[in-house]
Design a protein around this motif. Structure first.
Motif, PDB file in Angstrom:
ATOM      1  N   GLN A 115       0.812  -1.289  -0.038  1.00 48.00           N
ATOM      2  CA  GLN A 115       0.036   0.088   0.140  1.00 48.00           C
ATOM      3  C   GLN A 115       0.789   1.203   0.066  1.00 48.00           C
ATOM      4  O   GLN A 115       0.736   2.149  -0.671  1.00 48.00           O
ATOM      5  CB  GLN A 115      -0.844   0.023   1.277  1.00 48.00           C
ATOM      6  N   GLY A 116       2.153   1.153   0.653  1.00 49.07           N
ATOM      7  CA  GLY A 116       2.940   2.356   0.635  1.00 49.07           C
ATOM      8  C   GLY A 116       3.645   2.588  -0.801  1.00 49.07           C
ATOM      9  O   GLY A 116       3.587   3.761  -1.068  1.00 49.07           O
ATOM     10  N   ALA A 117       3.952   1.468  -1.461  1.00 45.29           N
ATOM     11  CA  ALA A 117       4.355   1.455  -2.764  1.00 45.29           C
ATOM     12  C   ALA A 117       3.274   2.172  -3.680  1.00 45.29           C
ATOM     13  O   ALA A 117       3.425   2.988  -4.500  1.00 45.29           O
ATOM     14  CB  ALA A 117       4.716   0.055  -3.230  1.00 45.29           C
ATOM     15  N   ILE A 118       2.051   1.775  -3.699  1.00 46.66           N
ATOM     16  CA  ILE A 118       0.836   2.205  -4.161  1.00 46.66           C
ATOM     17  C   ILE A 118       0.649   3.726  -4.019  1.00 46.66           C
ATOM     18  O   ILE A 118       0.571   4.593  -5.091  1.00 46.66           O
ATOM     19  CB  ILE A 118      -0.640   1.536  -4.068  1.00 46.66           C
ATOM     20  N   ASP A 119       0.781   4.063  -2.739  1.00 47.02           N
ATOM     21  CA  ASP A 119       0.666   5.657  -2.341  1.00 47.02           C
ATOM     22  C   ASP A 119       1.756   6.396  -3.139  1.00 47.02           C
ATOM     23  O   ASP A 119       1.751   7.515  -3.528  1.00 47.02           O
ATOM     24  CB  ASP A 119       0.604   5.578  -0.999  1.00 47.02           C
ATOM     25  N   PHE A 120       2.959   6.023  -2.753  1.00 44.55           N
ATOM     26  CA  PHE A 120       4.264   6.359  -3.429  1.00 44.55           C
ATOM     27  C   PHE A 120       3.903   6.509  -4.898  1.00 44.55           C
ATOM     28  O   PHE A 120       4.336   7.827  -5.485  1.00 44.55           O
ATOM     29  CB  PHE A 120       5.450   5.679  -3.208  1.00 44.55           C
ATOM     30  N   ALA A 121       3.681   5.879  -5.746  1.00 44.47           N
ATOM     31  CA  ALA A 121       3.569   5.653  -7.207  1.00 44.47           C
ATOM     32  C   ALA A 121       2.519   6.795  -7.379  1.00 44.47           C
ATOM     33  O   ALA A 121       2.433   7.518  -8.655  1.00 44.47           O
ATOM     34  CB  ALA A 121       3.204   4.310  -7.496  1.00 44.47           C
ATOM     35  N   THR A 122       1.228   6.737  -6.571  1.00 45.29           N
ATOM     36  CA  THR A 122      -0.028   7.592  -6.937  1.00 45.29           C
ATOM     37  C   THR A 122       0.650   9.139  -6.830  1.00 45.29           C
ATOM     38  O   THR A 122       0.304   9.967  -7.528  1.00 45.29           O
ATOM     39  CB  THR A 122      -1.010   7.451  -6.099  1.00 45.29           C
ATOM     40  N   GLU A 123       1.585   9.264  -5.630  1.00 46.69           N
ATOM     41  CA  GLU A 123       1.907  10.733  -5.423  1.00 46.69           C
ATOM     42  C   GLU A 123       3.011  11.144  -6.376  1.00 46.69           C
ATOM     43  O   GLU A 123       3.139  12.465  -6.736  1.00 46.69           O
ATOM     44  CB  GLU A 123       2.400  10.728  -4.191  1.00 46.69           C
ATOM     45  N   ARG A 124       3.991  10.148  -6.943  1.00 51.40           N
ATOM     46  CA  ARG A 124       5.288  10.767  -7.273  1.00 51.40           C
ATOM     47  C   ARG A 124       5.396  10.339  -8.789  1.00 51.40           C
ATOM     48  O   ARG A 124       6.402  10.619  -9.340  1.00 51.40           O
ATOM     49  CB  ARG A 124       6.132  10.335  -6.393  1.00 51.40           C
ATOM     50  N   LEU A 125       4.684   9.165  -9.207  1.00 55.06           N
ATOM     51  CA  LEU A 125       5.038   8.565 -10.651  1.00 55.06           C
ATOM     52  C   LEU A 125       4.055   8.959 -11.673  1.00 55.06           C
ATOM     53  O   LEU A 125       2.908   8.696 -11.440  1.00 55.06           O
ATOM     54  CB  LEU A 125       5.320   6.978 -10.582  1.00 55.06           C
ATOM     55  N   ALA A 126       4.670   9.145 -12.850  1.00 50.90           N
ATOM     56  CA  ALA A 126       3.539   9.407 -13.863  1.00 50.90           C
ATOM     57  C   ALA A 126       3.066   8.012 -14.635  1.00 50.90           C
ATOM     58  O   ALA A 126       3.548   7.904 -15.741  1.00 50.90           O
ATOM     59  CB  ALA A 126       4.118  10.534 -14.729  1.00 50.90           C
ATOM     60  N   VAL A 127       2.626   7.003 -13.900  1.00 51.22           N
ATOM     61  CA  VAL A 127       2.147   5.768 -14.602  1.00 51.22           C
ATOM     62  C   VAL A 127       0.899   5.735 -14.389  1.00 51.22           C
ATOM     63  O   VAL A 127       0.193   5.993 -13.237  1.00 51.22           O
ATOM     64  CB  VAL A 127       3.105   4.738 -14.181  1.00 51.22           C
ATOM     65  N   GLU A 128       0.235   4.720 -15.280  1.00 51.92           N
ATOM     66  CA  GLU A 128      -1.285   4.601 -15.233  1.00 51.92           C
ATOM     67  C   GLU A 128      -1.739   3.422 -14.258  1.00 51.92           C
ATOM     68  O   GLU A 128      -2.672   3.363 -13.815  1.00 51.92           O
ATOM     69  CB  GLU A 128      -1.775   4.263 -16.706  1.00 51.92           C
ATOM     70  N   ALA A 129      -0.682   2.338 -14.286  1.00 50.13           N
ATOM     71  CA  ALA A 129      -0.919   1.263 -13.368  1.00 50.13           C
ATOM     72  C   ALA A 129       0.395   0.772 -12.649  1.00 50.13           C
ATOM     73  O   ALA A 129       1.467   0.836 -13.266  1.00 50.13           O
ATOM     74  CB  ALA A 129      -1.501   0.019 -14.260  1.00 50.13           C
ATOM     75  N   LEU A 130       0.427  -0.199 -11.705  1.00 47.26           N
ATOM     76  CA  LEU A 130       1.158  -1.115 -11.415  1.00 47.26           C
ATOM     77  C   LEU A 130       1.099  -2.587 -11.775  1.00 47.26           C
ATOM     78  O   LEU A 130      -0.218  -2.728 -11.842  1.00 47.26           O
ATOM     79  CB  LEU A 130       1.596  -0.810  -9.901  1.00 47.26           C
ATOM     80  N   TYR A 131       2.084  -3.341 -11.672  1.00 41.87           N
ATOM     81  CA  TYR A 131       1.664  -4.791 -12.107  1.00 41.87           C
ATOM     82  C   TYR A 131       2.463  -5.478 -10.991  1.00 41.87           C
ATOM     83  O   TYR A 131       3.336  -5.291 -10.229  1.00 41.87           O
ATOM     84  CB  TYR A 131       2.421  -5.049 -13.523  1.00 41.87           C
ATOM     85  N   GLY A 132       1.964  -6.899 -10.898  1.00 43.26           N
ATOM     86  CA  GLY A 132       2.575  -7.706  -9.884  1.00 43.26           C
ATOM     87  C   GLY A 132       2.550  -8.924 -10.563  1.00 43.26           C
ATOM     88  O   GLY A 132       1.727  -9.567 -11.449  1.00 43.26           O
ATOM     89  N   LEU A 133       3.911  -9.876 -10.717  1.00 44.54           N
ATOM     90  CA  LEU A 133       4.028 -10.934 -11.498  1.00 44.54           C
ATOM     91  C   LEU A 133       4.084 -12.016 -10.403  1.00 44.54           C
ATOM     92  O   LEU A 133       5.145 -11.983  -9.535  1.00 44.54           O
ATOM     93  CB  LEU A 133       5.501 -10.921 -12.231  1.00 44.54           C
ATOM     94  N   VAL A 134       3.384 -13.305 -10.423  1.00 49.14           N
ATOM     95  CA  VAL A 134       3.288 -14.046  -9.268  1.00 49.14           C
ATOM     96  C   VAL A 134       3.320 -15.523  -9.969  1.00 49.14           C
ATOM     97  O   VAL A 134       2.489 -15.503 -10.835  1.00 49.14           O
ATOM     98  CB  VAL A 134       2.041 -13.593  -8.835  1.00 49.14           C
ATOM     99  N   ARG A 135       3.989 -16.325  -9.298  1.00 52.12           N
ATOM    100  CA  ARG A 135       3.671 -17.926  -9.631  1.00 52.12           C
ATOM    101  C   ARG A 135       2.236 -18.336  -9.299  1.00 52.12           C
ATOM    102  O   ARG A 135       1.935 -17.726  -8.177  1.00 52.12           O
ATOM    103  CB  ARG A 135       4.918 -18.677  -8.988  1.00 52.12           C
ATOM    104  N   PRO A 136       1.702 -19.010 -10.065  1.00 50.27           N
ATOM    105  CA  PRO A 136       0.212 -19.355  -9.970  1.00 50.27           C
ATOM    106  C   PRO A 136       0.088 -20.142  -8.532  1.00 50.27           C
ATOM    107  O   PRO A 136      -1.172 -20.072  -8.042  1.00 50.27           O
ATOM    108  CB  PRO A 136      -0.062 -20.205 -11.080  1.00 50.27           C
ATOM    109  N   GLN A 137       0.929 -20.860  -8.106  1.00 52.23           N
ATOM    110  CA  GLN A 137       0.769 -21.329  -6.832  1.00 52.23           C
ATOM    111  C   GLN A 137       1.180 -20.775  -5.550  1.00 52.23           C
ATOM    112  O   GLN A 137       1.036 -21.079  -4.464  1.00 52.23           O
ATOM    113  CB  GLN A 137       1.701 -22.815  -6.681  1.00 52.23           C
ATOM    114  N   HIS A 138       1.628 -19.557  -5.855  1.00 58.16           N
ATOM    115  CA  HIS A 138       2.063 -18.710  -4.622  1.00 58.16           C
ATOM    116  C   HIS A 138       0.741 -17.805  -3.975  1.00 58.16           C
ATOM    117  O   HIS A 138       0.490 -16.784  -4.288  1.00 58.16           O
ATOM    118  CB  HIS A 138       3.193 -17.653  -5.065  1.00 58.16           C
TER     119      HIS A 138
END
Length: 173
Positions: A115-138
């Motif tokens: 959530q801190g990373a989302i808040d940081f990105a919303t406040e400071r980065l000019a990107v439309e979205a964040l992504y997460g890459l996860v192994r399906p069994q995790h």
């Protein structure tokens, strides 16, 4: 911004002194249960990773943080944050990643840092979205990302001979 904070965590730019904790966490087979590359073989691998993270910080002004509990300053309990990654079929994305010492698992720190990373990105980065890459069994990481508002948008064939990773997206705007 080299430091960021949440209610219980201090998130700071890693420095060279963090290599010992990086190897302790990333060299632990338990923290690599879902990582096809496996644990770091030795501290030199951790130093290469740390140098890449530091270069990302230098080039972009953000990156992976060394994570400490506010109640226990100076003791790194994990690493996590945001980083540019070029993924086949997806182009350049800002990826959210993290890894914590097993000693602090189950305390909600991955969700809080995320959530801190989302808040940081919303406040400071000019990107439309964040992504997460996860192994399906995790399942635990999938649960964290879903709590943070990430939804599945596809898959990524990132490890030959292994099931595709799930790609999750969290719109910011």
């Amino acid at each position: 911004m080299k430091h960021y904070a949440t209610d219980r965590l201090t998130l700071r730019q890693p420095d060279l002194a963090d290599v010992t904790r990086l190897f302790a966490i990333y060299g632990d087979p338990e923290t690599n249960r879902f990582n096809p590359a496996g644990p770091h073989a030795d501290a030199s691998v951790s130093m290469q990773v740390l140098n890449r993270w530091r270069e990302h910080w230098e080039n972009h002004g953000f990156g992976v943080w060394a994570i400490e509990e506010k109640a226990k300053p100076g003791i790194v309990i994990g690493f996590g944050g945001l980083g540019w990654a070029e993924e086949e079929g997806w182009g350049w994305i800002v990826n959210l990643g993290y890894r914590f010492s097993p000693a602090v698992w189950g305390k909600g720190y991955a969700t809080e840092m995320g959530q801190g990373a989302i808040d940081f990105a919303t406040e400071r980065l000019a990107v439309e979205a964040l992504y997460g890459l996860v192994r399906p069994q995790h399942e635990k990481s999938l649960r964290v990302l879903r709590k943070l508002g990430f939804g599945e948008v596809g898959t990524l064939e990132d490890t030959p001979g292994e099931p595709a990773s799930l790609v999750l997206e969290r719109p910011l705007r």
